[in-house]
Design an enzyme around this catalytic site. Structure first.
Site, PDB file in Angstrom:
ATOM      1  N   ASP A  20     -16.167 -24.023  17.251  1.00 46.17           N
ATOM      2  CA  ASP A  20     -16.675 -23.907  15.882  1.00 46.17           C
ATOM      3  C   ASP A  20     -16.220 -22.592  15.244  1.00 46.17           C
ATOM      4  O   ASP A  20     -16.310 -21.532  15.870  1.00 46.17           O
ATOM      5  CB  ASP A  20     -18.200 -23.980  15.894  1.00 46.17           C
ATOM      6  CG  ASP A  20     -18.811 -24.243  14.529  1.00 46.17           C
ATOM      7  OD1 ASP A  20     -18.138 -24.001  13.511  1.00 46.17           O
ATOM      8  OD2 ASP A  20     -19.966 -24.687  14.499  1.00 46.17           O
ATOM      9  N   HIS A  22     -17.263 -21.660  11.943  1.00 45.16           N
ATOM     10  CA  HIS A  22     -18.107 -21.407  10.769  1.00 45.16           C
ATOM     11  C   HIS A  22     -18.780 -20.043  10.906  1.00 45.16           C
ATOM     12  O   HIS A  22     -19.623 -19.852  11.766  1.00 45.16           O
ATOM     13  CB  HIS A  22     -19.165 -22.497  10.622  1.00 45.16           C
ATOM     14  CG  HIS A  22     -18.591 -23.822  10.260  1.00 45.16           C
ATOM     15  ND1 HIS A  22     -18.226 -24.743  11.210  1.00 45.16           N
ATOM     16  CD2 HIS A  22     -18.314 -24.367   9.058  1.00 45.16           C
ATOM     17  CE1 HIS A  22     -17.746 -25.820  10.597  1.00 45.16           C
ATOM     18  NE2 HIS A  22     -17.787 -25.609   9.290  1.00 45.16           N
TER      19      HIS A  22
END
Length: 153
Positions: A20, A22
């Site tokens: 990930d 983000h």
């Protein structure tokens, strides 16, 4: 604890697990935790389980906060608490974000991650202040101690 008495800051390891990338959520959380007097070690994005465990050990952390927004946290967190135990890392663990693809029933998601060993599970709408209050409760930081940490930070 007397007002003004020195107390060690509470150390929190923060990062985004797995593949990930983000970063916005942990950036906001980093700023809020730091402003609240926590000593934050932000590992950034695409952090492995091993990196979380090593940082927690190295910094003698009180808590590890795992973030994930791309929906694959369950696979990324398989065996995480077993790794922490093998490395003799005894910390409070939180996870938050958009933890499952197509997540409709967050209570089911919460149950899944509690079974994986996380002490608290937060959805992507959780305010940083809620995380701070939870840490203060779970780590036994009284409001007075928290204020002292904030003044000395």
């Amino acid at each position: 604890m007397q007002l003004g008495e020195y107390c060690m800051p509470t150390t929190v390891i923060l990062g985004v697990i797995g593949s990930d990338a983000h970063v916005v959520g942990i950036t906001i959380l980093d700023q809020a935790l730091s402003a609240a007097g926590f000593d934050v070690e932000n590992l950034g994005v695409q952090t492995s389980q091993e990196e979380f465990a090593a940082a927690a050990s190295e910094h003698d952390a009180d808590a590890v906060l795992v973030s994930s927004l791309y929906g694959h946290a369950e696979q990324d967190c398989q065996g995480f608490h077993e790794l922490l135990a093998r490395e003799e890392v005894d910390v409070t663990t939180y996870i938050g974000g958009n933890l499952a693809v197509g997540q409709d029933d967050f209570e089911q998601t919460r149950t899944t991650f509690r079974k994986l060993g996380f002490d608290k599970v937060f959805d992507s709408e959780t305010a940083p202040e809620e995380v701070i209050r939870s840490l203060e409760r779970d780590l036994g930081i009284s409001t007075r101690e928290a204020e002292t940490d904030r003044v000395q930070a």
